[in-house]
Motif scaffolding. Sequence first.
Motif, short mmCIF file in Angstrom:
data_model
loop_
_atom_site.label_atom_id
_atom_site.label_comp_id
_atom_site.label_asym_id
_atom_site.label_seq_id
_atom_site.Cartn_x
_atom_site.Cartn_y
_atom_site.Cartn_z
N ILE A 21 0.26 58.37 69.87
CA ILE A 21 0.69 59.60 70.54
C ILE A 21 2.22 59.61 70.54
CG2 ILE A 21 0.64 60.93 72.68
CD1 ILE A 21 -2.04 59.48 73.30
N GLY A 22 2.79 60.60 69.87
CA GLY A 22 4.24 60.69 69.77
C GLY A 22 4.91 61.04 71.08
N ASP A 23 6.11 60.51 71.28
CA ASP A 23 6.86 60.77 72.52
C ASP A 23 7.12 62.26 72.73
OD1 ASP A 23 6.93 58.06 73.04
OD2 ASP A 23 8.92 57.79 72.18
N ASP A 24 7.45 62.96 71.65
CA ASP A 24 7.77 64.38 71.78
C ASP A 24 6.57 65.18 72.29
OD1 ASP A 24 6.52 63.78 69.30
OD2 ASP A 24 7.15 65.70 68.47
N ILE A 25 5.38 64.80 71.87
CA ILE A 25 4.16 65.47 72.31
C ILE A 25 3.87 65.15 73.78
CG2 ILE A 25 1.66 65.62 71.98
CD1 ILE A 25 2.18 64.96 69.02
N THR A 26 4.08 63.92 74.14
CA THR A 26 3.78 63.45 75.49
C THR A 26 4.46 64.29 76.55
OG1 THR A 26 3.56 61.20 74.65
CG2 THR A 26 3.89 61.44 77.01
N PHE A 27 5.69 64.65 76.34
CA PHE A 27 6.44 65.38 77.36
C PHE A 27 6.05 66.85 77.46
CE2 PHE A 27 9.21 61.74 76.35
CZ PHE A 27 9.20 61.15 77.60
N ARG A 28 5.27 67.35 76.50
CA ARG A 28 4.83 68.74 76.55
C ARG A 28 3.47 68.90 77.22
NH1 ARG A 28 5.08 70.65 70.58
NH2 ARG A 28 4.80 68.44 70.21
N ILE A 29 2.77 67.81 77.42
CA ILE A 29 1.43 67.85 78.01
C ILE A 29 1.55 67.98 79.53
CG2 ILE A 29 -0.70 66.55 78.37
CD1 ILE A 29 -0.29 67.51 75.48
N ALA A 30 0.90 68.98 80.09
CA ALA A 30 0.98 69.21 81.54
C ALA A 30 -0.34 68.95 82.26
CB ALA A 30 1.45 70.63 81.82
N THR A 31 -1.46 69.27 81.61
CA THR A 31 -2.75 69.18 82.29
C THR A 31 -3.67 68.14 81.65
OG1 THR A 31 -3.84 70.86 80.93
CG2 THR A 31 -2.64 71.64 82.88
N ILE A 32 -4.69 67.78 82.39
CA ILE A 32 -5.71 66.84 81.89
C ILE A 32 -6.35 67.41 80.63
CG2 ILE A 32 -7.90 65.70 82.43
CD1 ILE A 32 -5.67 64.67 84.21
N GLY A 48 -7.45 67.47 74.81
CA GLY A 48 -7.40 68.20 73.54
C GLY A 48 -6.54 67.49 72.51
N LEU A 49 -5.42 66.95 72.96
CA LEU A 49 -4.54 66.21 72.07
C LEU A 49 -5.24 64.99 71.50
CD1 LEU A 49 -1.77 65.47 70.82
CD2 LEU A 49 -1.28 64.28 72.98
N VAL A 50 -5.89 64.23 72.36
CA VAL A 50 -6.60 63.03 71.92
C VAL A 50 -7.71 63.42 70.94
CG1 VAL A 50 -8.07 61.10 72.65
CG2 VAL A 50 -6.04 61.72 73.99
N GLU A 51 -8.43 64.48 71.24
CA GLU A 51 -9.48 64.96 70.35
C GLU A 51 -8.92 65.31 68.98
OE1 GLU A 51 -11.60 68.55 71.65
OE2 GLU A 51 -13.23 67.19 72.19
N LYS A 52 -7.80 66.02 68.98
CA LYS A 52 -7.16 66.42 67.72
C LYS A 52 -6.71 65.19 66.93
CE LYS A 52 -3.23 69.02 66.00
NZ LYS A 52 -2.02 69.75 66.37
N LEU A 53 -6.09 64.24 67.61
CA LEU A 53 -5.61 63.03 66.94
C LEU A 53 -6.77 62.18 66.40
CD1 LEU A 53 -2.66 62.05 69.29
CD2 LEU A 53 -2.50 63.00 66.98
N CYS A 54 -7.91 62.30 67.02
CA CYS A 54 -9.10 61.57 66.56
C CYS A 54 -9.82 62.34 65.43
CB CYS A 54 -10.07 61.34 67.71
SG CYS A 54 -9.50 60.11 68.89
N GLY A 55 -9.30 63.51 65.11
CA GLY A 55 -9.88 64.30 64.04
C GLY A 55 -11.10 65.09 64.43
N GLN A 56 -11.32 65.26 65.73
CA GLN A 56 -12.51 65.97 66.17
C GLN A 56 -12.20 67.33 66.77
OE1 GLN A 56 -14.92 63.53 68.71
NE2 GLN A 56 -14.86 61.82 67.31
N GLY A 57 -10.93 67.66 66.87
CA GLY A 57 -10.56 68.94 67.45
C GLY A 57 -10.15 69.92 66.37
N ALA A 58 -10.08 71.17 66.76
CA ALA A 58 -9.64 72.20 65.84
C ALA A 58 -8.15 72.10 65.62
CB ALA A 58 -9.99 73.58 66.39
N PRO A 59 -7.67 72.22 64.40
CA PRO A 59 -6.22 72.14 64.15
C PRO A 59 -5.52 73.34 64.77
CG PRO A 59 -7.43 72.69 62.14
CD PRO A 59 -8.46 72.43 63.21
N GLU A 60 -4.28 73.12 65.18
CA GLU A 60 -3.51 74.21 65.81
C GLU A 60 -2.90 75.08 64.74
OE1 GLU A 60 -0.64 72.68 68.54
OE2 GLU A 60 -2.17 71.85 69.81
#
Length: 82
Positions: A54-65, A70-82
């Motif tokens: 998980i990149g530092d730049d992404i970490t600081f943009r995450i506000a909610t659970i 969703g981020l973890v899901e995306k990084l695991c390849g199971q979420g829809a791409p943005e």
Amino acid sequence: MDIHQRVCAIISQQLNVPEADLKPDVHFRSLPDFDSMRVLQIILETEKEFGIEIGDDITFRIATIGEFQGLVEKLCGQGAPE
């Protein structure tokens, strides 16, 4: 246990908050004992659990659970791409 449940289990363990209280719309900053050290622990445990980075730049943009799940899901390849 799916990704959302596993992420909640990590957060629950690190912040000593019941998993039932960790709804997708809950803001991290509203949780008791939330601070920068806890964030690092949550990220490290999540990376280890899922074998992701998980990149530092992404970490600081995450506000909610839900955003974090969703981020973890995306990084695991199971979420829809943005």
